[in-house]
Scaffold this motif. Structure first.
Motif, PDB file in Angstrom:
ATOM      1  N   UNK A  48      -4.611 -25.962  17.143  1.00 44.86           N
ATOM      2  CA  UNK A  48      -3.393 -26.378  16.453  1.00 44.86           C
ATOM      3  C   UNK A  48      -3.644 -27.656  15.661  1.00 44.86           C
ATOM      4  N   UNK A  49      -4.332 -28.611  16.269  1.00 42.92           N
ATOM      5  CA  UNK A  49      -4.653 -29.862  15.586  1.00 42.92           C
ATOM      6  C   UNK A  49      -5.578 -29.623  14.391  1.00 42.92           C
ATOM      7  N   UNK A  50      -6.579 -28.767  14.574  1.00 43.23           N
ATOM      8  CA  UNK A  50      -7.498 -28.473  13.472  1.00 43.23           C
ATOM      9  C   UNK A  50      -6.768 -27.801  12.315  1.00 43.23           C
ATOM     10  N   UNK A  51      -5.848 -26.894  12.649  1.00 38.96           N
ATOM     11  CA  UNK A  51      -5.043 -26.278  11.599  1.00 38.96           C
ATOM     12  C   UNK A  51      -4.213 -27.302  10.836  1.00 38.96           C
ATOM     13  N   UNK A  52      -3.654 -28.261  11.550  1.00 36.66           N
ATOM     14  CA  UNK A  52      -2.876 -29.319  10.904  1.00 36.66           C
ATOM     15  C   UNK A  52      -3.764 -30.176   9.995  1.00 36.66           C
ATOM     16  N   UNK A  53      -4.986 -30.473  10.452  1.00 38.27           N
ATOM     17  CA  UNK A  53      -5.899 -31.275   9.634  1.00 38.27           C
ATOM     18  C   UNK A  53      -6.308 -30.531   8.367  1.00 38.27           C
ATOM     19  N   UNK A  54      -6.580 -29.230   8.482  1.00 43.15           N
ATOM     20  CA  UNK A  54      -6.906 -28.441   7.289  1.00 43.15           C
ATOM     21  C   UNK A  54      -5.711 -28.389   6.334  1.00 43.15           C
ATOM     22  N   UNK A  55      -4.517 -28.306   6.904  1.00 42.33           N
ATOM     23  CA  UNK A  55      -3.316 -28.305   6.065  1.00 42.33           C
ATOM     24  C   UNK A  55      -3.204 -29.612   5.277  1.00 42.33           C
ATOM     25  N   UNK A  56      -3.469 -30.725   5.937  1.00 44.47           N
ATOM     26  CA  UNK A  56      -3.392 -32.027   5.262  1.00 44.47           C
ATOM     27  C   UNK A  56      -4.456 -32.126   4.162  1.00 44.47           C
ATOM     28  N   UNK A  57      -5.688 -31.722   4.489  1.00 45.26           N
ATOM     29  CA  UNK A  57      -6.779 -31.819   3.512  1.00 45.26           C
ATOM     30  C   UNK A  57      -6.500 -30.944   2.300  1.00 45.26           C
ATOM     31  N   UNK A  58      -6.086 -29.697   2.538  1.00 48.67           N
ATOM     32  CA  UNK A  58      -5.811 -28.794   1.421  1.00 48.67           C
ATOM     33  C   UNK A  58      -4.597 -29.250   0.619  1.00 48.67           C
ATOM     34  N   UNK A  59      -3.619 -29.855   1.279  1.00 48.01           N
ATOM     35  CA  UNK A  59      -2.468 -30.397   0.552  1.00 48.01           C
ATOM     36  C   UNK A  59      -2.895 -31.547  -0.354  1.00 48.01           C
ATOM     37  N   UNK A  60      -3.818 -32.379   0.125  1.00 46.13           N
ATOM     38  CA  UNK A  60      -4.321 -33.484  -0.701  1.00 46.13           C
ATOM     39  C   UNK A  60      -5.102 -32.947  -1.906  1.00 46.13           C
ATOM     40  N   UNK A  61      -5.919 -31.913  -1.683  1.00 45.19           N
ATOM     41  CA  UNK A  61      -6.664 -31.317  -2.793  1.00 45.19           C
ATOM     42  C   UNK A  61      -5.706 -30.726  -3.822  1.00 45.19           C
ATOM     43  N   UNK A  62      -4.689 -30.007  -3.352  1.00 45.27           N
ATOM     44  CA  UNK A  62      -3.706 -29.416  -4.261  1.00 45.27           C
ATOM     45  C   UNK A  62      -2.924 -30.494  -5.008  1.00 45.27           C
ATOM     46  N   UNK A  63      -2.518 -31.550  -4.295  1.00 44.29           N
ATOM     47  CA  UNK A  63      -1.759 -32.622  -4.937  1.00 44.29           C
ATOM     48  C   UNK A  63      -2.593 -33.326  -5.997  1.00 44.29           C
ATOM     49  N   UNK A  64      -3.879 -33.566  -5.691  1.00 40.37           N
ATOM     50  CA  UNK A  64      -4.753 -34.220  -6.668  1.00 40.37           C
ATOM     51  C   UNK A  64      -4.930 -33.354  -7.905  1.00 40.37           C
ATOM     52  N   UNK A  65      -5.183 -32.047  -7.690  1.00 43.96           N
ATOM     53  CA  UNK A  65      -5.372 -31.149  -8.824  1.00 43.96           C
ATOM     54  C   UNK A  65      -4.091 -31.014  -9.644  1.00 43.96           C
ATOM     55  N   UNK A  66      -2.947 -30.944  -8.981  1.00 43.30           N
ATOM     56  CA  UNK A  66      -1.681 -30.844  -9.708  1.00 43.30           C
ATOM     57  C   UNK A  66      -1.368 -32.127 -10.463  1.00 43.30           C
ATOM     58  N   UNK A  67      -1.789 -33.261  -9.914  1.00 44.78           N
ATOM     59  CA  UNK A  67      -1.593 -34.533 -10.611  1.00 44.78           C
ATOM     60  C   UNK A  67      -2.425 -34.562 -11.896  1.00 44.78           C
ATOM     61  N   UNK A  68      -3.662 -34.055 -11.789  1.00 42.55           N
ATOM     62  CA  UNK A  68      -4.507 -33.974 -12.982  1.00 42.55           C
ATOM     63  C   UNK A  68      -3.885 -33.041 -14.010  1.00 42.55           C
ATOM     64  N   UNK A  69      -3.381 -31.889 -13.533  1.00 46.28           N
ATOM     65  CA  UNK A  69      -2.739 -30.934 -14.442  1.00 46.28           C
ATOM     66  C   UNK A  69      -1.522 -31.557 -15.113  1.00 46.28           C
ATOM     67  N   UNK A  70      -0.694 -32.264 -14.335  1.00 48.03           N
ATOM     68  CA  UNK A  70       0.487 -32.906 -14.893  1.00 48.03           C
ATOM     69  C   UNK A  70       0.107 -33.960 -15.930  1.00 48.03           C
ATOM     70  N   UNK A  71      -0.958 -34.738 -15.626  1.00 44.45           N
ATOM     71  CA  UNK A  71      -1.404 -35.741 -16.589  1.00 44.45           C
ATOM     72  C   UNK A  71      -1.895 -35.121 -17.875  1.00 44.45           C
ATOM     73  N   UNK A  72      -2.604 -34.002 -17.765  1.00 44.51           N
ATOM     74  CA  UNK A  72      -3.087 -33.317 -18.973  1.00 44.51           C
ATOM     75  C   UNK A  72      -1.925 -32.789 -19.796  1.00 44.51           C
ATOM     76  N   UNK A  73      -0.920 -32.254 -19.131  1.00 45.33           N
ATOM     77  CA  UNK A  73       0.236 -31.730 -19.869  1.00 45.33           C
ATOM     78  C   UNK A  73       1.010 -32.849 -20.547  1.00 45.33           C
ATOM     79  N   UNK A  74       1.159 -33.985 -19.871  1.00 43.04           N
ATOM     80  CA  UNK A  74       1.886 -35.097 -20.462  1.00 43.04           C
ATOM     81  C   UNK A  74       1.155 -35.653 -21.677  1.00 43.04           C
ATOM     82  N   UNK A  75      -0.181 -35.781 -21.564  1.00 42.12           N
ATOM     83  CA  UNK A  75      -0.949 -36.260 -22.708  1.00 42.12           C
ATOM     84  C   UNK A  75      -0.875 -35.283 -23.856  1.00 42.12           C
TER      85      UNK A  75
END
Length: 295
Positions: A245-272
């Protein structure tokens, strides 16, 4: 005057009552199943502090040791995922360009290799890399066998995403770049690829998350990533349910950070891109805006 059309008619009073009754029944059923599962877990002692305390209680004597051990696995997961992502992006882009620009007489070879590795499960790619490379004298740390297996699979998936992005770029952009005297290579690198990456970024984000999740398959070759470290800890703590259960939560956090970072890059590209909106008859490149030729 334009009319708004709905996909479905609005529910009437009887249909709304029936819908609420069905939803309530499903909620009660799920709640009953959850209560039954909790009761069975309690009977088996799964809620005892001895099983949860080493993982979630900082005052526990084993807490620091367990988290230091798991932290090493998390670091290995991040390292393997980061290297695999970087190599898969580079190799996948090269394969996509090779497939798009290849001649008919040798295109079958590129397509055949890509289709083969796309059909092979990633777990087999990892296992094959760990068994085949040592037989030909290539002895590497376990990290690199995992990376090779991940890259073999994910670079093909990324190549297909990049190829789809390239084919989605309007043909007029290519024609305008040719009219301005840009070579084929300049057209690809300055005009097509920057627009293709913006178009395919959502699909690319999903694939990068898959790369991070697939690092958990390193346990089959003995690489001590997060899941493997968790399995080792379970042998001492005796709490597999809580640990996974803990490992699943850690993978969820890591993948959420990867998704958030990629979406932030996408948002920045769209704004520019939106802040420098060009006229309709414009050739768009990654570095300049050039007015296209008018007939």
């Amino acid at each position: 005057m334009s009319e708004q059309r709905a996909l479905f008619d609005e529910l009437g009073p009887r249909a709304r009552r029936r819908s609420r009754a069905i939803s309530g029944g499903v909620i009660l059923l799920l709640a009953g199943l959850g209560a039954l599962a909790a009761l069975k877990l309690a009977e088996n002692g799964q809620f005892s502090a001895q099983k949860w305390s080493p993982l979630f209680n900082p005052l526990d004597s084993q807490f620091t040791t367990v988290w230091t051990f798991l932290g090493g696995g998390l670091r290995n997961t991040a390292l393997a995922g980061g290297i695999a992502i970087a190599l898969s992006l580079v190799i996948g882009t090269v394969l996509a360009l090779a497939r798009v620009t290849s001649r008919r007489w040798y295109r079958w070879a590129i397509v055949g290799v890509m289709e083969f590795f796309r059909a092979v499960p990633v777990v087999i790619s990892i296992f094959f890399a760990s068994r085949f490379l040592p037989t030909i004298g290539v002895d590497l740390p376990l990290l690199w066998y995992l990376v090779v297996g991940l890259v073999l699979y994910n670079s093909i998936a990324i190549a297909e995403i990049v190829r789809a992005g390239i084919l989605a770029v309007p043909r007029g952009q290519t024609e305008a770049s040719a009219a301005l005297g840009l070579s084929g290579a300049q057209n690809l690198w300055l005009v097509v690829l920057p627009q293709a990456f913006r178009l395919m970024l959502p699909s690319l984000i999903s694939q990068l998350v898959i790369v991070v999740k697939d690092t958990a398959l390193g346990f089959i070759i003995g690489f001590e990533e997060l899941l493997r470290r968790g399995e080792i800890a379970v042998q001492t703590l005796g709490n597999p349910l809580q640990m996974y259960l803990l490992i699943g939560m850690l993978f969820f956090v890591v993948n959420s950070l990867v998704s958030a970072l990629a979406q932030r890059v996408e948002s920045g590209m769209r704004q520019r891109n939106g802040s420098r909106q060009s006229p309709p008859a414009t050739l768009r490149t990654g570095f300049l805006r050039v007015p296209a030729l008018r007939s």
